[in-house]
Design a protein around this motif. Structure first.
Motif, PDB file in Angstrom:
ATOM      1  N   LEU A  30       7.881 -51.286 -75.152  1.00  0.00           N
ATOM      2  CA  LEU A  30       6.654 -51.607 -75.892  1.00  0.00           C
ATOM      3  C   LEU A  30       6.108 -52.922 -74.939  1.00  0.00           C
ATOM      4  O   LEU A  30       4.718 -52.835 -74.546  1.00  0.00           O
ATOM      5  CB  LEU A  30       6.910 -52.391 -77.152  1.00  0.00           C
ATOM      6  N   ASN A  40       4.790 -51.153 -71.433  1.00  0.00           N
ATOM      7  CA  ASN A  40       3.512 -50.480 -71.542  1.00  0.00           C
ATOM      8  C   ASN A  40       2.339 -51.267 -71.805  1.00  0.00           C
ATOM      9  O   ASN A  40       1.282 -51.076 -71.337  1.00  0.00           O
ATOM     10  CB  ASN A  40       3.732 -49.215 -72.501  1.00  0.00           C
ATOM     11  N   SER A  41       2.377 -52.233 -72.758  1.00  0.00           N
ATOM     12  CA  SER A  41       1.367 -53.194 -72.811  1.00  0.00           C
ATOM     13  C   SER A  41       0.794 -53.963 -71.576  1.00  0.00           C
ATOM     14  O   SER A  41      -0.199 -53.804 -71.307  1.00  0.00           O
ATOM     15  CB  SER A  41       1.705 -54.162 -73.894  1.00  0.00           C
ATOM     16  N   ALA A  72       3.248 -52.566 -81.308  1.00  0.00           N
ATOM     17  CA  ALA A  72       4.080 -53.915 -80.977  1.00  0.00           C
ATOM     18  C   ALA A  72       3.610 -54.879 -81.675  1.00  0.00           C
ATOM     19  O   ALA A  72       4.683 -55.394 -82.475  1.00  0.00           O
ATOM     20  CB  ALA A  72       3.899 -54.190 -79.602  1.00  0.00           C
ATOM     21  N   TYR A 101      -0.314 -49.476 -77.854  1.00  0.00           N
ATOM     22  CA  TYR A 101       0.805 -50.158 -77.813  1.00  0.00           C
ATOM     23  C   TYR A 101       0.739 -51.786 -78.549  1.00  0.00           C
ATOM     24  O   TYR A 101       1.638 -52.221 -78.905  1.00  0.00           O
ATOM     25  CB  TYR A 101       1.347 -50.418 -76.438  1.00  0.00           C
TER      26      TYR A 101
END
Length: 350
Positions: free
Chosen positions: A87, A90-91, A212, A208
């Motif tokens: 997470l 990708n963020s 998250a 995301y």
């Protein structure tokens, strides 16, 4: 039919008495969006995002996840940590892509689209659309023309600020001070205009951030309730008091960081999820947020699949695993929109 040799002037400010809201908007437009304030807000948003992201990675891997999964095996704890790192990755990756991909309109020396601008109907038909008149009488030629029609806003125009041609669906951003290709909106949380080349990353970033934030919020509140609350006073959960007690040496640093997470995640979760579904809503229609918010009477004749392909490129679901711009590029260059037309007239953008 407009006669040749005409110059269209916006004189609404002389004919109508300005309301208080109109005056406030004009004041904000001219004073609240100075380059200095925009730079400061961008720096604050960037710093805040990076601090929350990296401190969240630290406290979750070292404190929250090990405590919340004490009764589980080390294998489970390991994969939960891998999920949190995924997470985080990708963020950060999509945030960087939103920030770094340039979506402004490029000005070229050869000017291949000159025939699409002011001189399309001949050099005698000059059409100039003025913007706002400031209090000192100077001209502020922005993209906010008051009486512009869909054909005018969604066709080739000339930006008086940038002194360059603007393709269909492009607009001048008063914050970036640039013309943005297929401008969706200006996002203050990332400090960047969302347009043709970075919208795909903005959508995935919000997904995301929402996931998250939900994941982190549940774990942070559980950790604070089970680990910290039994030995703490209710004032300790008031952030200024938490910071003061940390300075006094009564509270550990990771507790302060967790409080920052708790004060952030409760609003980033609905904001991220809300923006994600809003962007999906406008993409399905083949529109932009600008066109929807301005209630422009335009429509897209392409299928939903083609609309997603226009934003994400081929195999668009892979964007949820890793950014795929290098591998699967968008099929167009953002200049031509043959599938978009004005409702009721059938005129395609040109």
């Amino acid at each position: 039919m407009m006669s040749p040799h005409t110059v269209h002037l916006n004189r609404d400010h002389e004919e109508e008495e300005e309301s208080l809201m109109t005056k406030w908007r004009a004041h904000y437009y001219h004073t609240g969006r100075s380059r200095k304030s925009v730079i400061m807000s961008n720096r604050f948003a960037t710093t805040y995002f990076l601090v929350i992201a990296f401190t969240g990675l630290y406290v979750f891997l070292n404190y929250v996840i090990p405590y919340c999964y004490l009764e589980y095996s080390e294998t489970v704890v390991y994969y939960i940590k891998v999920l949190w790192c995924f997470l985080f990755y990708n963020s950060m990756a999509n945030w960087l892509c939103v920030r770094l991909y340039d979506t402004t309109v490029k000005q070229t020396n050869d000017r291949p689209n000159l025939r699409k601008t002011l001189w399309e109907d001949g050099p005698t038909d000059v059409r100039v659309y003025y913007g706002h008149i400031t209090q000192n009488g100077s001209l502020d030629p922005g993209e906010q023309t008051c009486n512009s029609t869909e054909e005018e806003l969604l066709s080739w125009r000339h930006c008086l600020k940038c002194q360059q041609d603007m393709p269909p669906r492009s607009h001048h951003c008063p914050d970036c001070h640039k013309c943005v290709l297929k401008r969706d909106h200006h996002c203050y949380l990332v400090g960047k205009c969302i347009g043709y080349y970075n919208q795909r990353y903005f959508v995935i970033l919000n997904f995301y951030i929402g996931v998250a934030s939900l994941f982190g919020m549940l774990h942070v509140y559980y950790y604070l309730h089970q680990k910290i609350a039994p030995n703490a006073d209710w004032l300790d959960f008031f952030l200024p008091v938490t910071i003061f007690r940390w300075f006094c040496g009564n509270i550990s640093l990771h507790v302060v960081l967790l409080m920052f997470q708790a004060y952030t995640l409760w609003w980033t979760a609905p904001v991220g999820i809300g923006f994600f579904f809003w962007e999906l809503f406008v993409i399905v229609q083949g529109k932009t947020s600008y066109e929807v918010q301005k209630n422009l009477k335009v429509a897209c004749s392409s299928s939903v699949r083609e609309n997603f392909r226009s934003v994400f490129g081929d195999f668009w679901l892979l964007n949820f695993i890793f950014p795929t711009q290098i591998i699967f590029r968008q099929p167009s260059n953002g200049l031509l929109w043959d599938d978009v037309y004005v409702l009721g007239k059938g005129n395609k953008l040109k």
